[in-house]
Design an enzyme around this catalytic site. Structure first.
Site, short mmCIF file in Angstrom:
data_model
loop_
_atom_site.label_atom_id
_atom_site.label_comp_id
_atom_site.label_asym_id
_atom_site.label_seq_id
_atom_site.Cartn_x
_atom_site.Cartn_y
_atom_site.Cartn_z
N CYS A 29 0.84 -1.21 0.00
CA CYS A 29 0.00 0.00 0.00
C CYS A 29 0.87 1.27 0.00
CB CYS A 29 -0.91 0.01 1.22
SG CYS A 29 -1.73 1.59 1.45
N GLU A 64 -5.20 7.97 8.73
CA GLU A 64 -5.09 8.89 7.59
C GLU A 64 -3.60 9.17 7.37
OE1 GLU A 64 -7.38 9.90 5.47
OE2 GLU A 64 -9.13 9.22 6.57
#
Lengths: 229, 229
Positions: free
Chosen positions: B31, B84
């Site tokens: 990712c 986040e």
């Protein structure tokens, strides 16, 4: 607060440099992302001027300042340009230390930013749902997603309140028109009602009727950015 | 760096508390958003452990920690949870002041954040273009948009270099696999090549072949998060 309210469109003359001791915000009167920045400016008592931008026919000089062409954008007397709503708010809170809005503890600060991020993900639904509805599409899926996101925000808000962290004011702007959706989320509703009593919020907000009227022109594909002027 | 590399899926036992003096990152090995956070951890020499999460079959205990279910997520020994990607990076840079990555000047800091925001908007194209192509759809419009975004990044990078602002390392992660797209954007290409010589980047990156192999399983709808272990 010096402001030229009517929006500047393609073909308009570029504004001059920002006066000393002022900061300029490029805005659109009904934009929730720009409203956050203006709430921060107002709450902290910063001397600022507002230039509204026509978001459908953007001036070339504006696209040179901010290649994304979005609002809000800040500009300083030195010609420094800052955009992206959360980045402008954090910048203002750092440069103007009076009346700090973000907590100083890194974790408490991160919590406020996370909350804002969650909230920012809700905003597009308020444009997409009515637009799809107008096109005659089924919006029940989108409405369920929105409800789910509100429920999560409600949970987060509970957590923040338990931790006695003050809610970062700049969330407010976007919440104002949404109060009618908040019956299933009592914490969020309570907090929104509290925010509506804030003096900066009161000074900057439009009536629900004005929002509705602007939004109608937006849905018709011909947004009246100067509505009510 | 203590790490349990194989990913944890739905039904797995929740990991225990984070050891004292450590911070934990929940990640997925391929990712790009999580790679940023891991690059910050590595670059700053922070003691951390990695727990990889199965992003298609997420454990219930993970959804309790992060209701969005995305990676990266940080967890501290006190049970504080931060997520986040940009927020985790800023948090780490504040809590661990050694080897500061963000500049201290509010404007220079805002510029780094704006650059990161631009870059984050590029990442989805790297998933959407191949997926649409596989479905037999015309991707020329998306490819043109991507090219435009790279051109803008290139302009911004020039500006940052002129200002002698150091590029914030956490941009790097996502750029690594993209170098073949950068022929029209020399500043971006130069900077990416420079980043590939960085020791933290070298330590954390996969070969282009490994990325390609993982991505193939992703496109087939059955991502092999443990590819190569």
């Amino acid at each position: 607060n010096m402001s030229a309210e009517k929006c500047l469109a393609k073909g308009s003359a570029a504004p001059g440099p920002v006066p000393e001791d002022y900061i300029r915000v490029y805005s659109m009167r009904f934009c929730p992302f720009a409203q956050r920045t203006r709430l921060v400016l107002k709450t902290k008592g910063i001397k600022y001027e507002t230039i509204n931008v026509h978001l459908k026919e953007k001036p070339d000089w504006y696209l040179k300042k901010n290649p994304l062409g979005l609002v809000p954008t800040l500009e300083t007397p030195a010609g420094e340009v800052i955009y992206e709503s959360p980045i402008t708010c954090e910048y203002l809170d750092e440069v103007y230390p009076e009346k700090k809005l973000l907590p100083s503890s890194p974790f408490a600060k991160a919590q406020q930013k996370m909350m804002l991020e969650h909230f920012s993900k809700v905003i597009p639904y308020f444009y997409k749902i009515p637009m799809d509805k107008k096109k005659g599409e089924d919006v029940s899926g989108l409405e369920a997603e929105l409800k789910e996101k509100f429920a999560k925000l409600n949970e987060l808000l509970k957590l923040l309140q338990k931790l006695s962290v003050q809610i970062y004011l700049y969330l407010t702007g976007s919440t104002l028109c949404l109060i009618r959706f908040l019956d299933g989320t009592p914490e969020l509703k309570k907090w929104t009602e509290l925010m509506l009593q804030d003096s900066a919020v009161k000074a900057l907000m439009f009536s629900p009727d004005a929002h509705k009227a602007f939004f109608k022109t937006f849905l018709d594909g011909n947004p009246d950015f100067d509505y009510g002027l």
